[in-house]
Design an enzyme around this catalytic site. Structure first.
Site, PDB file in Angstrom:
ATOM      1  NE  ARG A 166      -2.252  -9.306  -6.574  1.00  0.00           N
ATOM      2  CZ  ARG A 166      -1.174  -8.730  -6.027  1.00  0.00           C
ATOM      3  NH1 ARG A 166       0.053  -9.052  -6.502  1.00  0.00           N
ATOM      4  NH2 ARG A 166      -1.445  -7.665  -5.636  1.00  0.00           N
ATOM      5  CG  HIS A 202      -4.297  -3.331  -7.772  1.00  0.00           C
ATOM      6  ND1 HIS A 202      -4.937  -4.087  -6.836  1.00  0.00           N
ATOM      7  CD2 HIS A 202      -3.027  -3.303  -7.525  1.00  0.00           C
ATOM      8  CE1 HIS A 202      -3.708  -4.309  -5.800  1.00  0.00           C
ATOM      9  NE2 HIS A 202      -2.853  -3.996  -6.291  1.00  0.00           N
ATOM     10  CD  GLN A 206      -1.482   0.088  -4.916  1.00  0.00           C
ATOM     11  OE1 GLN A 206      -1.126  -0.781  -4.747  1.00  0.00           O
ATOM     12  NE2 GLN A 206      -1.146   1.280  -4.220  1.00  0.00           N
ATOM     13  CG  ASP A 256       2.126  -0.456 -12.083  1.00  0.00           C
ATOM     14  OD1 ASP A 256       3.023  -0.902 -11.652  1.00  0.00           O
ATOM     15  OD2 ASP A 256       1.076  -1.158 -12.308  1.00  0.00           O
ATOM     16  CB  CYS A 287       0.718   0.250  -7.141  1.00  0.00           C
ATOM     17  SG  CYS A 287       1.652  -0.509  -8.604  1.00  0.00           S
ATOM     18  NE  ARG A 333      -3.119  -2.399  -1.394  1.00  0.00           N
ATOM     19  CZ  ARG A 333      -2.698  -3.335  -1.988  1.00  0.00           C
ATOM     20  NH1 ARG A 333      -1.597  -3.138  -2.818  1.00  0.00           N
ATOM     21  NH2 ARG A 333      -3.315  -4.501  -2.363  1.00  0.00           N
TER      22      ARG A 333
HETATM   23  N1  NVA Z   1       0.367  -3.473 -12.904  1.00  0.00           N
HETATM   24  C1  NVA Z   1       1.031  -4.552 -12.007  1.00  0.00           C
HETATM   25  C2  NVA Z   1       0.712  -4.072 -10.591  1.00  0.00           C
HETATM   26  C3  NVA Z   1       1.739  -4.935  -9.526  1.00  0.00           C
HETATM   27  C4  NVA Z   1       0.855  -4.647  -8.100  1.00  0.00           C
HETATM   28  C5  NVA Z   1       0.766  -5.814 -12.346  1.00  0.00           C
HETATM   29  O1  NVA Z   1      -0.437  -6.338 -12.797  1.00  0.00           O
HETATM   30  O2  NVA Z   1       1.923  -6.640 -12.276  1.00  0.00           O
HETATM   31  N1   CP Z   2       0.888  -3.075  -5.193  1.00  0.00           N
HETATM   32  C1   CP Z   2       0.635  -4.386  -4.870  1.00  0.00           C
HETATM   33  O1   CP Z   2      -0.491  -4.956  -5.019  1.00  0.00           O
HETATM   34  O2   CP Z   2       1.726  -4.999  -4.351  1.00  0.00           O
HETATM   35  P1   CP Z   2       1.945  -6.586  -4.456  1.00  0.00           P
HETATM   36  O3   CP Z   2       2.026  -7.270  -5.839  1.00  0.00           O
HETATM   37  O4   CP Z   2       3.046  -6.881  -3.610  1.00  0.00           O
HETATM   38  O5   CP Z   2       0.574  -7.294  -3.500  1.00  0.00           O
END
Ligand code: NVA
Ligand code: CP
Length: 314
Positions: A113, A140, A143, A231, A270, A298
């Site tokens: 990540r 992502h 997701q 989101d 998500c 997930r």
């Molecule tokens: N768009 C959000 C998704 C979190 C799972 C982010 O990147 O923070």
């Molecule tokens: N939706 C998602 O990826 O959640 P987290 O940021 O908690 O991993």
């Protein structure tokens, strides 16, 4: 080191990376989903990953991705090592490519990540093991794979079903655009011009024959849709400025917007959700919402990714 990794990988056996949905053809994505569903049904060998290890590297916070990948690996008999960017030598300047070469000697796959998608590509370019995208600033895919699984569990095949995205044209929206093309569903994104998805990605979608549109009016996107998705308005790399929140405010998914959608429309997010911002409590906790099924999936969808990537299913 696992026995499976002790022998050098045969020349020409390219690792199966899971970086973006658009990298994979529809048949492969369908296969991954089916592997995930089979795991959810409890089919297949009990411990296909015995002796195998997945490294999870987090340069950004996570709840779902961390817990679901750890559990997916353990439930299939494997192990995980969880690292944060700061505690690795990566944080002190070791190159991603060297990190990839080293990890390839220890573990069987790596999930990253990251705040910069280029790092995923650099990691994958130098690794001889599968690299999985656990979210970047640009996408992502894990997701959205879970989202497709969730829609199909509730409503049957997603192909041809109208899907609407409301709000920020962010990383999750990008993967949804790629899914629209690969899984064959029409997608309308309602976004303020300032936060619309990258035109290059929209050009790619059009070139692939996808039915992806961007509009300004949230009601236009929602009208008749069988799935509404939103989101956070402030992703991990964004600043929560007044201007940003003001531009996104009209895109809130609330009861009035939901009334524009098909009577049996589903709502997905998500998570984490910012209740009262991009979605109201009424929608999050209402009968259309499948956000916790989505979160659960997930786990199952990622088992599909892991079984495919690690070759446990041939
Ligand atoms: N768009 C959000 C998704 C979190 C799972 C982010 O990147 O923070
Ligand atoms: N939706 C998602 O990826 O959640 P987290 O940021 O908690 O991993």
């Amino acid at each position: 080191m696992s026995a499976a990794r002790a022998a050098p990988r045969p020349a020409g056996a390219a690792p199966r990376h899971f970086l973006d949905l658009r990298d994979l053809d529809p048949a492969t994505l369908r296969r991954i989903l089916e592997l995930g569903r089979a795991c959810k049904r409890g089919e297949g060998p009990a411990r296909p990953f015995a002796g195998r290890t997945l490294a999870l590297i987090f340069e950004r916070p996570s709840t779902r991705t961390r817990v679901s990948f750890e559990l997916a690996m353990r439930q299939l008999g494997g192990e995980t090592i969880v690292l944060t960017g700061q505690e690795m030598q990566l944080g002190r300047g070791e190159t991603i490519a060297d990190t990839a070469r080293v990890l390839s000697r220890y573990v069987d796959a790596v999930m990253l990540r990251t705040d910069r998608a280029a790092k995923l590509h650099e990691l994958a370019g130098a690794a001889s093991i599968p690299v999985i995208n656990g979210l970047s600033d640009l996408s992502h895919p894990c997701q959205i794979l879970a989202d497709v699984m969730t829609f199909e569990e509730h409503r049957g095949p997603i192909a041809g079903q109208r899907v609407a995205w409301l709000g920020d044209g962010n990383n999750v929206a990008r993967s949804l655009i790629e899914a629209a093309v690969r899984f064959g569903f029409p997608l309308t994104l309602a976004c303020p011009a300032r936060f619309a998805p990258d035109p290059l990605l929209l050009d790619w979608a059009a070139g692939e024959g996808g039915a992806v549109r961007v509009v300004a009016d949230p009601a236009e996107a929602a009208r008749g849709a069988r799935l509404l998705v939103t989101d956070t308005w402030v992703s991990m790399q964004d600043e929560p400025t007044e201007e940003r929140l003001g531009l996104l405010a009209p895109y809130q998914v609330n009861a009035a917007l939901l009334r524009e959608a098909a009577a049996d429309a589903l709502f997905m997010h998500c998570l984490p959700a910012h209740r009262g911002e991009e979605v109201t409590d009424e929608v999050m906790d209402g009968p259309h919402s499948v956000v916790f099924d989505e979160a659960e999936n997930r786990l199952h969808a990622q088992k599909g990714v892991l079984v495919w990537a690690l070759g446990a299913a041939g």
